[in-house]
Design an enzyme around this catalytic site. Structure first.
Site, PDB file in Angstrom:
ATOM      1  N   CYS A   3      -1.659  -8.041  -4.751  1.00  0.00           N
ATOM      2  CA  CYS A   3      -1.543  -6.699  -5.546  1.00  0.00           C
ATOM      3  C   CYS A   3      -1.906  -5.605  -4.613  1.00  0.00           C
ATOM      4  CB  CYS A   3      -2.294  -6.812  -6.742  1.00  0.00           C
ATOM      5  SG  CYS A   3      -2.645  -5.113  -7.402  1.00  0.00           S
ATOM      6  N   ASP A  29      -2.310   9.726  -3.431  1.00  0.00           N
ATOM      7  CA  ASP A  29      -0.936   9.112  -3.675  1.00  0.00           C
ATOM      8  C   ASP A  29      -0.221   9.246  -2.503  1.00  0.00           C
ATOM      9  OD1 ASP A  29       1.022   8.238  -6.282  1.00  0.00           O
ATOM     10  OD2 ASP A  29       1.995   8.779  -4.443  1.00  0.00           O
ATOM     11  N   HIS A  45      -8.492  -5.992 -11.957  1.00  0.00           N
ATOM     12  CA  HIS A  45      -7.059  -6.039 -11.915  1.00  0.00           C
ATOM     13  C   HIS A  45      -6.559  -6.109 -13.404  1.00  0.00           C
ATOM     14  CE1 HIS A  45      -2.681  -6.757 -10.536  1.00  0.00           C
ATOM     15  NE2 HIS A  45      -2.511  -7.690 -11.844  1.00  0.00           N
ATOM     16  N   GLY A  90       8.220   4.200 -15.951  1.00  0.00           N
ATOM     17  CA  GLY A  90       8.158   4.716 -14.775  1.00  0.00           C
ATOM     18  C   GLY A  90       7.125   3.941 -14.006  1.00  0.00           C
ATOM     19  N   HIS A  97      -3.246   2.579 -13.029  1.00  0.00           N
ATOM     20  CA  HIS A  97      -3.792   3.571 -12.571  1.00  0.00           C
ATOM     21  C   HIS A  97      -3.290   4.707 -13.294  1.00  0.00           C
ATOM     22  CE1 HIS A  97       0.585   2.596 -11.348  1.00  0.00           C
ATOM     23  NE2 HIS A  97       0.596   3.635 -11.087  1.00  0.00           N
ATOM     24  N   HIS A  99      -2.686   8.636 -12.999  1.00  0.00           N
ATOM     25  CA  HIS A  99      -2.165   9.861 -12.066  1.00  0.00           C
ATOM     26  C   HIS A  99      -3.034  10.960 -12.466  1.00  0.00           C
ATOM     27  CE1 HIS A  99       1.510   7.779 -10.434  1.00  0.00           C
ATOM     28  NE2 HIS A  99       1.438   6.974 -11.525  1.00  0.00           N
TER      29      HIS A  99
HETATM   30  P1  AMP Z   1       3.467   4.108 -10.773  1.00  0.00           P
HETATM   31  O1  AMP Z   1       4.975   4.593 -10.677  1.00  0.00           O
HETATM   32  O2  AMP Z   1       2.966   4.822 -12.065  1.00  0.00           O
HETATM   33  O3  AMP Z   1       3.333   2.834 -10.649  1.00  0.00           O
HETATM   34  O4  AMP Z   1       2.839   4.894  -9.633  1.00  0.00           O
HETATM   35  C1  AMP Z   1       2.580   4.353  -8.198  1.00  0.00           C
HETATM   36  C2  AMP Z   1       2.063   5.323  -7.293  1.00  0.00           C
HETATM   37  O5  AMP Z   1       1.639   4.774  -6.292  1.00  0.00           O
HETATM   38  C3  AMP Z   1       3.456   6.050  -6.719  1.00  0.00           C
HETATM   39  O6  AMP Z   1       3.252   7.319  -7.140  1.00  0.00           O
HETATM   40  C4  AMP Z   1       3.339   5.804  -5.394  1.00  0.00           C
HETATM   41  O7  AMP Z   1       3.818   7.042  -4.648  1.00  0.00           O
HETATM   42  C5  AMP Z   1       1.990   5.351  -4.882  1.00  0.00           C
HETATM   43  N1  AMP Z   1       1.655   4.463  -3.932  1.00  0.00           N
HETATM   44  C6  AMP Z   1       2.291   3.144  -3.664  1.00  0.00           C
HETATM   45  N2  AMP Z   1       1.843   2.772  -2.448  1.00  0.00           N
HETATM   46  C7  AMP Z   1       0.785   3.474  -2.267  1.00  0.00           C
HETATM   47  C8  AMP Z   1      -0.311   3.197  -1.264  1.00  0.00           C
HETATM   48  N3  AMP Z   1      -0.054   2.441  -0.290  1.00  0.00           N
HETATM   49  N4  AMP Z   1      -1.219   4.225  -0.988  1.00  0.00           N
HETATM   50  C9  AMP Z   1      -1.147   5.048  -2.098  1.00  0.00           C
HETATM   51  N5  AMP Z   1      -0.296   5.516  -2.965  1.00  0.00           N
HETATM   52  C10 AMP Z   1       0.543   4.649  -3.256  1.00  0.00           C
HETATM   53 ZN    ZN Z   2      -4.321  -5.540  -8.810  1.00  0.00          ZN
END
Ligand code: AMP
Ligand code: ZN
Length: 107
Positions: A3, A29, A45, A90, A97, A99
């Site tokens: 993960c 992000d 997790h 989405g 997490h 946002h």
């Molecule tokens: P979600 O679509 O709500 O699952 O959001 C996942 C978010 O994680 C997206 O906005 C991605 O741009 C961000 N993301 C993916 N990989 C990474 C990473 N390695 N570091 C920081 N953000 C990430």
């Molecule tokens: Zn995790």
């Protein structure tokens, strides 16, 4: 467990960290959708809001308070807090997490 956000929480994948305590980590992000776009993540997790349990109540409160602190420290006047839930909501990363978005919305 394979993960990405667990790995970021353990420092196995680099991130631009903006906040950390024993239960929560927050980092920028990688593909920002606003001027400020930070992810506030429990180190535990949990797959999504759908998977929350009664025992996670305090943790969720702490996630919001961490977001509030980060916003205050950054001097943000206003912001948006979003949980995406499941593919149809989405959600692409299956580790809960929050946002934190502020300014210049283009998505
Ligand atoms: P979600 O679509 O709500 O699952 O959001 C996942 C978010 O994680 C997206 O906005 C991605 O741009 C961000 N993301 C993916 N990989 C990474 C990473 N390695 N570091 C920081 N953000 C990430
Ligand atoms: Zn995790």
């Amino acid at each position: 467990m394979d993960c990405m956000f667990c790995k970021i929480a353990k420092g196995e994948i680099p991130s631009t960290k903006v906040f950390e305590n024993n239960k929560i980590i927050a980092f920028d992000d990688i593909h920002p959708k606003a001027l400020v776009h930070i992810l506030v993540v429990p180190k535990k997790h949990i797959e999504s809001v759908k998977h929350l349990q009664e025992s996670d109540k305090d943790l969720i409160g702490e996630l919001f308070l961490a977001a509030q602190k980060i916003a205050k420290d950054k001097g943000l006047e206003g912001y948006k807090l979003v949980f995406n839930v499941g593919r149809e909501g989405g959600q692409l990363v299956d580790h809960l997490h929050l946002h934190l978005l502020s300014g210049d919305f283009n998505g």
